[in-house]
Enzyme design. Structure first.
Site, PDB file in Angstrom:
ATOM      1  N   GLU A  86       0.952  -1.380  -0.045  1.00 18.75           N
ATOM      2  CA  GLU A  86      -0.179  -0.100  -0.046  1.00 18.75           C
ATOM      3  C   GLU A  86       0.919   1.298  -0.018  1.00 18.75           C
ATOM      4  OE1 GLU A  86      -0.580  -2.698   2.000  1.00 18.75           O
ATOM      5  OE2 GLU A  86      -2.678  -3.293   1.659  1.00 18.75           O
TER       6      GLU A  86
ATOM      7  N   PHE B  31     -11.970  -6.756  13.866  1.00 21.72           N
ATOM      8  CA  PHE B  31     -10.914  -7.307  13.096  1.00 21.72           C
ATOM      9  C   PHE B  31     -10.415  -6.166  11.933  1.00 21.72           C
ATOM     10  CE2 PHE B  31      -9.458  -9.669   9.143  1.00 21.72           C
ATOM     11  CZ  PHE B  31      -8.331 -10.085   9.614  1.00 21.72           C
ATOM     12  N   GLN B  32      -9.277  -5.883  11.990  1.00 23.84           N
ATOM     13  CA  GLN B  32      -8.537  -5.034  10.953  1.00 23.84           C
ATOM     14  C   GLN B  32      -9.319  -3.567  11.218  1.00 23.84           C
ATOM     15  OE1 GLN B  32      -8.625  -6.869   7.101  1.00 23.84           O
ATOM     16  NE2 GLN B  32      -6.546  -7.666   7.364  1.00 23.84           N
TER      17      GLN B  32
ATOM     18  N   LYS C  24     -17.695  -0.524   5.510  1.00 21.64           N
ATOM     19  CA  LYS C  24     -18.051  -1.557   4.604  1.00 21.64           C
ATOM     20  C   LYS C  24     -19.482  -1.566   4.338  1.00 21.64           C
ATOM     21  CE  LYS C  24     -17.780  -6.363   4.167  1.00 21.64           C
ATOM     22  NZ  LYS C  24     -17.476  -6.852   2.693  1.00 21.64           N
TER      23      LYS C  24
ATOM     24  N   MET D 266      24.332   8.818   2.564  1.00 19.58           N
ATOM     25  CA  MET D 266      24.025  10.028   3.104  1.00 19.58           C
ATOM     26  C   MET D 266      24.545   9.867   4.746  1.00 19.58           C
ATOM     27  SD  MET D 266      23.751  13.134   2.649  1.00 19.58           S
ATOM     28  CE  MET D 266      22.882  13.750   1.272  1.00 19.58           C
TER      29      MET D 266
END
Ligand SMILES: Cc1ncc(C[n+]2csc(CCOP(=O)(O)OP(=O)(O)O)c2C)c(N)n1
Length: 561
Positions: free
Chosen positions: A49, A111-112, A161, A475
């Site tokens: 993602e 959940f999630q 959802k 760096m």
């Protein structure tokens, strides 16, 4: 007719002109995906993602349009945070669509479930949790408006959802009218008259242009303005491309790794006209020593960025392009024939800085990273669209690939987010299939989102990845060398994959150069292939980026080669 939330979402996105979404599915967005594939909106399936957000960001920067990404709830949403913060810092318009658990489960440790609206509040321009399907069309319309207007930035919409299968009448609002959000595009003309007066009085003027000029599409007006008032011009990292580099007025980049002449000019100028810049610490160094002899004019669309870091003589709130346009109109009526002579000493001084302290590196029998970038510039005639990762690779690119076109340099400037370059290159290539897109990477950064090689190959995107392999987190190693007594704590990266084989394993092409005489041929070969290519250059391990201003020092205290 009543439509489901998922259908309303798609309809609204289409009305915003969305043609591409970068994303990754999951349970909370399964209804949206089901609907998405029935439309003609193109979906690019990334491998992580974070890649989706950077790709949407690269798409936005390369096209000047709003980039869109879609991810699931919980881990899908949290994986977007670095990309959102990067877009926020650099004022890039993106809309991030996140799935959320059903409304009745919010707050239940479902959940999630994560509170992504809470998590991203400090790094979005605005964010929404939609709680009624009736609000969806309006929210999408507002989100796009907010993302692209005023000072652009990322907007997140969290989509529970259950709302995606709920139905309501589709009634999109005609206009967006947000009373508390009315950006000022047109500057106050009284302020502009004061600016013109200062310009006429100045003996040592200097313009500093930032990302705001690129974002407002103001480069042409900037060129006219600088030529009219005969002022030298520097840009910040984000402003690269806003001003042509092949003119005597070009000073080079300002700041920590800016050119000697640009940084010295800041301390000596008597008028600084700053346009669309934030005056970040990378630009100013020690703030009380910065432009301490100068009157400062600061033009910006975001009033909160004016006087945030630097005191200002004349604040001008307005869109950079529109402000420059209005200034140019006012200047038409002014006679500038008298300004040249008193400025001769200033121009001569800059010429002297320019000829005695140029950007330079010493050739040896190992490949110098700067040489690779110089050669790339030569072979592409400066026409490539270049993204970078973060570190030395980013700064050498800024110094040695001369950007003459706006929107041709795509880099994570404010956040400095390693792993940005490859997915951003993918987004840029999707937006501009006609362009040669090159990601210049370090061996460390490229490994942060290397999985997006699969995305590039799956969609036949011929992006070119140049890895400057110094086997260090270069760096950080440079800082350790200069300021920590060469104690290279945890910056050695001797173990890396064989990048040529890795490219092949992904179905791409891998090339490698280990000697200076192989550089040109490798670049030619890689650039000519209409495929995804990794070109690895095994470079001098301890090469440094110069000039360098130590953190917190005045920007005239430069370490030189
Ligand atoms: C996500 C992230 N983690 C850590 C850093 C700190 N950091 C800045 S530059 C750098 C080294 C980058 O190394 P490499 O990608 O090999 O590039 P090089 O400097 O050698 O060109 C690191 C670790 C960062 N900018 N971003």
């Amino acid at each position: 007719m009543k439509l489901t939330g998922a259908k309303i979402l798609m309809q609204s996105l289409k009305e915003e002109g969305v043609d591409t979404i970068f994303g990754y599915p999951g349970g909370a967005v399964i209804d949206i995906y089901h609907e998405l594939v029935q439309t003609d909106i193109r979906h690019i399936l990334v491998r992580h993602e974070q890649g989706a957000v950077h790709a949407a960001d690269g798409y936005a920067r390369a096209s000047g349009r709003v980039g869109v990404c879609l991810v699931t709830s919980g881990p899908g949403a949290t994986n977007t945070v670095s990309g959102i913060a990067s877009a926020y810092f650099d004022s890039i318009p993106i809309v991030v669509l996140t799935g959320q658990v059903p409304t009745q489960l919010i707050g239940n440790d479902a959940f999630q479930e994560v509170d992504i609206v809470g998590i991203t509040r400090p790094c979005t321009k605005h964010n929404y949790l939609v709680t009624r399907v009736e609000d969806l069309a309006r929210v999408v319309r507002e989100a796009f408006h907010i993302a692209k207007s005023g000072r652009p930035g990322p907007v997140l919409i969290d989509l529970p959802k259950d709302l995606m299968s709920k139905k309501c009448e589709y009634r999109p609002p005609k206009d967006v009218n947000l009373k508390s959000y009315q950006p000022t595009y047109r500057p106050n003309t009284k302020q502009l008259h004061k600016v013109v007066k200062l310009i006429k009085e100045a003996k040592r003027p200097m313009i500093v242009a930032g990302g705001g000029v690129v974002l407002s599409k103001g480069s042409e007006e900037l060129r006219k303005f600088a030529e009219k008032i005969q002022s030298p011009v520097s840009t910040t990292l984000m402003g690269l491309g806003a001003f042509p580099t092949q003119t005597p007025l070009w000073l080079g980049m300002i700041g920590m790794h800016g050119t000697y002449r640009a940084n010295m000019s800041t301390a000596a100028c008597d008028l600084m006209i700053a346009i669309g810049v934030r005056f970040s610490d990378r630009v100013t160094g020690k703030t009380d020593a910065f432009a301490h002899q100068a009157k400062i004019v600061h033009i910006d669309i975001d009033p909160t960025s004016i006087r945030k870091n630097i005191p200002v003589t004349i604040p001008v709130v307005g869109d950079c392009r529109q402000t420059l346009q209005m200034l140019n109109e006012l200047l038409e009526k002014e006679d500038f024939s008298g300004v040249q002579k008193p400025r001769t000493a200033w121009i001569n001084q800059i010429e002297e800085w320019k000829s005695t302290k140029r950007l330079a590196y010493t050739q040896s029998d190992t490949i110098k990273p700067q040489f690779v970038i110089e050669k790339l510039y030569e072979l592409t005639a400066g026409k490539a669209l270049v993204t970078t990762e973060v570190g030395q690779n980013q700064m050498w690119t800024a110094q040695y690939y001369h950007f003459d076109q706006p929107n041709s340099f795509i880099t994570s400037g404010g956040l400095g987010c390693m792993g940005f370059g490859l997915p951003a290159a993918i987004g840029a290539q999707v937006a501009r299939p006609d362009k040669l897109v090159v990601d210049i990477a370090g061996d460390g950064s490229i490994q942060m989102n290397i999985q997006e090689m699969a995305t590039a190959v799956q969609y036949g995107l011929p992006v070119k990845i140049i890895i400057l392999n110094n086997q260090y987190l270069g760096m950080v190693r440079q800082w350790q060398e200069l300021f920590y007594n060469r104690c290279y704590a945890c910056t050695g990266m001797e173990h890396a994959p064989d990048f040529v084989k890795l490219a092949e394993a992904y179905g791409a092409v891998g090339l490698r150069a280990t000697k200076p005489e192989e550089v040109e041929e490798t670049l030619k070969q890689g650039l000519a292939l209409p495929r995804t290519v990794i070109m690895e250059f095994v470079v001098e391990r301890e090469e440094k980026v110069y000039p360098m201003v130590p953190a917190g020092a005045p920007i005239t205290d430069m370490l030189l080669v």
